[in-house]
Design an enzyme around this catalytic site. Structure first.
Site, PDB file in Angstrom:
ATOM      1  N   ALA A 137     -24.903  57.649  17.512  1.00 42.00           N
ATOM      2  CA  ALA A 137     -24.369  56.514  16.751  1.00 42.00           C
ATOM      3  C   ALA A 137     -23.182  56.953  15.892  1.00 42.00           C
ATOM      4  CB  ALA A 137     -25.464  55.892  15.895  1.00 42.00           C
ATOM      5  N   ALA A 170     -20.244  57.152  18.188  1.00 44.33           N
ATOM      6  CA  ALA A 170     -19.790  55.802  18.539  1.00 44.33           C
ATOM      7  C   ALA A 170     -19.034  55.152  17.378  1.00 44.33           C
ATOM      8  CB  ALA A 170     -20.978  54.934  18.959  1.00 44.33           C
ATOM      9  N   GLU A 171     -19.569  55.250  16.171  1.00 42.98           N
ATOM     10  CA  GLU A 171     -18.881  54.640  15.028  1.00 42.98           C
ATOM     11  C   GLU A 171     -17.552  55.326  14.762  1.00 42.98           C
ATOM     12  OE1 GLU A 171     -19.421  52.893  10.574  1.00 42.98           O
ATOM     13  OE2 GLU A 171     -21.188  53.393  11.765  1.00 42.98           O
ATOM     14  N   SER A 172     -17.508  56.633  14.945  1.00 40.34           N
ATOM     15  CA  SER A 172     -16.259  57.367  14.725  1.00 40.34           C
ATOM     16  C   SER A 172     -15.182  56.934  15.707  1.00 40.34           C
ATOM     17  CB  SER A 172     -16.504  58.873  14.850  1.00 40.34           C
ATOM     18  OG  SER A 172     -17.407  59.311  13.871  1.00 40.34           O
TER      19      SER A 172
END
Length: 141
Positions: free
Chosen positions: A59, A62-64
């Site tokens: 996660a 993915a957020e990065s």
């Protein structure tokens, strides 16, 4: 101001110094007109106690990559970008190698954005499907 692909990736990776991205060894490696691609090594540093990739590390990758995509494809000189919500559906476990996260826009609005992030392994097998919503707000002077 426009930068070359290499300059843009170098700027993104330099911005990751002394952050969670550096700790997780996340690296932006490619982008095109409608995507940004990052990778992260899968080592014991990002494992759960039973020796497989931790979903929280996935996660974070993915957020990065989704947040960097918003920075690259929106007017980040005048806007600040923040994540609002992330979801992650983990489909397959990984013990070693690299995972790759490819972020593409589902919606690129003036204020809110929605990104689809597909996470794959070295064999291009789907590991996780993530969705990230971001908000772009005017920078304060």
């Amino acid at each position: 101001m426009k930068y070359s692909k290499e300059e843009t990736l170098a700027i993104a990776n330099k911005a990751s110094k002394n952050t969670l991205m550096e700790t997780l060894q996340i690296e932006m490696i490619d982008y095109g007109e409608d995507f940004l691609l990052a990778r992260m090594p899968v080592t014991p540093r990002v494992h759960q106690p039973d020796g497989v990739l931790h979903g929280g590390a996935t996660a974070a990758l993915a957020e990065s990559v989704g947040s960097f995509a918003s920075h690259i494809f929106l007017d980040s000189e005048n806007l600040m970008i923040r994540g609002l919500e992330i979801t992650a559906n983990h489909l397959k476990s990984v013990r070693e190698g690299y995972i790759y996260a490819k972020a593409t826009f589902i919606h690129k609005g003036r204020t809110t954005q929605l990104l689809d992030i597909r996470v794959t392994n070295d064999k291009e097998e789907l590991i996780s499907v993530c969705k990230l919503s971001t908000i772009s707000l005017p920078k304060r002077s």
